[in-house]
Design a protein around this motif. Structure first.
Motif, PDB file in Angstrom:
ATOM      1  N   MET A 294       0.856  -1.195   0.000  1.00  0.00           N
ATOM      2  CA  MET A 294       0.000   0.000   0.000  1.00  0.00           C
ATOM      3  C   MET A 294       0.884   1.235   0.000  1.00  0.00           C
ATOM      4  O   MET A 294       1.966   1.218   0.591  1.00  0.00           O
ATOM      5  CB  MET A 294      -0.897   0.027   1.231  1.00  0.00           C
ATOM      6  N   ILE A 295       0.419   2.294  -0.623  1.00  0.00           N
ATOM      7  CA  ILE A 295       1.184   3.545  -0.601  1.00  0.00           C
ATOM      8  C   ILE A 295       0.380   4.613   0.129  1.00  0.00           C
ATOM      9  O   ILE A 295       0.768   5.052   1.197  1.00  0.00           O
ATOM     10  CB  ILE A 295       1.594   3.982  -2.022  1.00  0.00           C
ATOM     11  N   ASP A 296      -0.775   4.999  -0.425  1.00  0.00           N
ATOM     12  CA  ASP A 296      -1.525   6.059   0.261  1.00  0.00           C
ATOM     13  C   ASP A 296      -2.581   5.511   1.231  1.00  0.00           C
ATOM     14  O   ASP A 296      -2.949   6.179   2.192  1.00  0.00           O
ATOM     15  CB  ASP A 296      -2.176   7.023  -0.752  1.00  0.00           C
ATOM     16  N   GLY A 297      -3.073   4.300   0.959  1.00  0.00           N
ATOM     17  CA  GLY A 297      -4.094   3.719   1.846  1.00  0.00           C
ATOM     18  C   GLY A 297      -5.465   4.356   1.689  1.00  0.00           C
ATOM     19  O   GLY A 297      -6.342   4.126   2.511  1.00  0.00           O
TER      20      GLY A 297
ATOM     21  N   GLY B 163      -7.092   4.714  -1.676  1.00  0.00           N
ATOM     22  CA  GLY B 163      -7.702   4.453  -2.974  1.00  0.00           C
ATOM     23  C   GLY B 163      -7.198   5.333  -4.107  1.00  0.00           C
ATOM     24  O   GLY B 163      -7.786   5.328  -5.197  1.00  0.00           O
ATOM     25  N   MET B 164      -6.140   6.089  -3.893  1.00  0.00           N
ATOM     26  CA  MET B 164      -5.663   7.021  -4.917  1.00  0.00           C
ATOM     27  C   MET B 164      -4.539   6.439  -5.789  1.00  0.00           C
ATOM     28  O   MET B 164      -4.417   6.774  -6.959  1.00  0.00           O
ATOM     29  CB  MET B 164      -5.132   8.309  -4.264  1.00  0.00           C
ATOM     30  N   CYS B 165      -3.693   5.601  -5.223  1.00  0.00           N
ATOM     31  CA  CYS B 165      -2.461   5.229  -5.944  1.00  0.00           C
ATOM     32  C   CYS B 165      -2.582   3.940  -6.750  1.00  0.00           C
ATOM     33  O   CYS B 165      -1.826   3.721  -7.685  1.00  0.00           O
ATOM     34  CB  CYS B 165      -1.303   5.120  -4.961  1.00  0.00           C
ATOM     35  N   GLY B 166      -3.485   3.057  -6.370  1.00  0.00           N
ATOM     36  CA  GLY B 166      -3.663   1.797  -7.096  1.00  0.00           C
ATOM     37  C   GLY B 166      -2.682   0.706  -6.709  1.00  0.00           C
ATOM     38  O   GLY B 166      -2.728  -0.401  -7.254  1.00  0.00           O
ATOM     39  N   ALA B 167      -1.793   0.981  -5.767  1.00  0.00           N
ATOM     40  CA  ALA B 167      -0.757  -0.001  -5.410  1.00  0.00           C
ATOM     41  C   ALA B 167      -1.332  -1.282  -4.817  1.00  0.00           C
ATOM     42  O   ALA B 167      -0.754  -2.347  -4.958  1.00  0.00           O
ATOM     43  CB  ALA B 167       0.215   0.626  -4.412  1.00  0.00           C
ATOM     44  N   CYS B 168      -2.479  -1.164  -4.156  1.00  0.00           N
ATOM     45  CA  CYS B 168      -2.989  -2.308  -3.393  1.00  0.00           C
ATOM     46  C   CYS B 168      -3.998  -3.133  -4.190  1.00  0.00           C
ATOM     47  O   CYS B 168      -4.781  -3.860  -3.584  1.00  0.00           O
ATOM     48  CB  CYS B 168      -3.629  -1.798  -2.113  1.00  0.00           C
TER      49      CYS B 168
ATOM     50  N   PHE C 277      -9.458  -2.461  -4.834  1.00  0.00           N
ATOM     51  CA  PHE C 277      -8.407  -1.888  -4.002  1.00  0.00           C
ATOM     52  C   PHE C 277      -8.587  -2.390  -2.571  1.00  0.00           C
ATOM     53  O   PHE C 277      -9.642  -2.147  -1.958  1.00  0.00           O
ATOM     54  CB  PHE C 277      -8.467  -0.362  -4.015  1.00  0.00           C
TER      55      PHE C 277
ATOM     56  N   CYS D  28      -7.392  -1.313   0.095  1.00  0.00           N
ATOM     57  CA  CYS D  28      -7.482  -0.263   1.128  1.00  0.00           C
ATOM     58  C   CYS D  28      -8.883   0.336   1.242  1.00  0.00           C
ATOM     59  O   CYS D  28      -9.237   0.806   2.319  1.00  0.00           O
ATOM     60  CB  CYS D  28      -6.444   0.824   0.887  1.00  0.00           C
TER      61      CYS D  28
HETATM   62 FE1  FES Z   1      -3.245   3.275  -2.809  1.00  0.00          FE
HETATM   63 FE2  FES Z   1      -4.910   1.381  -1.983  1.00  0.00          FE
HETATM   64  S1  FES Z   1      -2.989   1.924  -1.168  1.00  0.00           S
HETATM   65  S2  FES Z   1      -5.090   2.629  -3.745  1.00  0.00           S
END
Ligand code: FES
Length: 280
Positions: free
Chosen positions: A216-219, A221-226, A236, A238
């Motif tokens: 996770m990066i931002d936690g 829902g903005m970055c898409g990492a999760c 997502f 998060c």
């Molecule tokens: Fe970035 Fe879920 S941590 S979208």
């Protein structure tokens, strides 16, 4: 900055932190998580909630040192730079007490996953619902909070890889023996453990909920990492999770995504070790 009451080692590489954060604790529900930053320039780390003391505003977290960021967190003494939450959706079981109160439920916690399991089992126990727990770990010395989980559960069954405590084998070794006793299984732990639990429960048609813990990066829902693939669709963890129907998760993709940054993580851990050794 948030006041840290303690940040203590509880076994080889696991730590328990108690932090004063009333605005999180007031709203937090079982199944949710927070993100923390040790210092201003640190990465955000998503951590499941282990316990809350809403009366006094204390949040309890248990984490394992697995990379540079968690190593840095283990050095935090009096103040935590930032904490955000509660994040994610509440636990499916704990959020639907009327639907599950007559069901037979087994929680499966692997490794550090026993901490968020504790959070849910305690909530259920506080609401008059006692569930069974299967707790698996590498060996006895890596086990944590055994006495605490026993007090709030109906029954706890143990498995260790080397047989030093409970059954020799995996959580699935124990689960397969008792699987017909249950209507719902909730599994929280390493992805490979959740995958194996789901493969087993699918065979027995036992509804299974898992709590995903991707990068996770931002936690928020903005970055898409999760992102995780659930029933063929991207979700997502998060904001749509972290809990999902375990039989619909693409675990192979989840495992592949987890390994993408392995090299960078190792590099970061080495650099952080060097920095902390120099500066403390
Ligand atoms: Fe970035 Fe879920 S941590 S979208």
């Amino acid at each position: 900055m948030y006041k840290v009451l303690y940040n203590k080692k509880i076994n080889d590489n696991s730590y328990e932190m108690k932090v004063l954060v009333p605005f999180v604790v007031k709203k937090a529900l079982p199944g949710q998580f927070v993100t923390v930053m040790a210092r201003e320039d640190s990465e955000k780390i998503p951590l499941s909630i282990y316990d809350c003391d809403p009366e006094n505003g204390y949040l309890y977290l248990i984490y394992q040192v697995v990379g540079g960021s968690t190593l840095e967190l283990s050095y935090v003494k009096d103040n935590l730079y930032s904490i955000a939450g509660p994040l994610g959706k509440p636990s499916i079981v704990c959020n639907n007490l009327d639907d599950i109160k007559d069901k037979k439920i087994v929680y499966v916690g692997g490794g550090i996953g026993i901490a968020p399991v504790y959070n849910q089992v305690k909530y259920l126990s506080d609401n008059g619902i006692k569930v069974d727990v299967i707790y698996g770990a590498r060996n006895e010395s890596t086990m944590i909070i055994r006495d605490k989980i026993e007090v709030i559960s109906n029954k706890v069954m143990y498995a260790t890889d080397d047989g030093s405590y409970g059954v020799k084998g995996f959580v699935t070794t124990v689960l397969e023996d008792v699987i017909n006793n249950y209507d719902i299984c909730v599994a929280i732990g390493p992805v490979i453990m959740m995958k194996n639990v789901c493969e087993l429960t699918k065979k027995y048609n036992l509804k299974t909920i898992v709590s995903m813990n991707p990068i996770m990066i931002d936690g928020t829902g903005m970055c898409g990492a999760c992102r995780c693939k659930v029933d063929g669709k991207m979700k997502f963890a998060c904001i749509d999770g972290p809990e999902f129907d375990g039989h619909k998760i693409d675990f192979d993709l989840a495992l592949k995504r987890m390994n993408i940054y392995k090299e960078e993580e190792k590099d970061k851990l080495d650099k952080m070790k060097a920095r902390l050794d120099n500066n403390g």
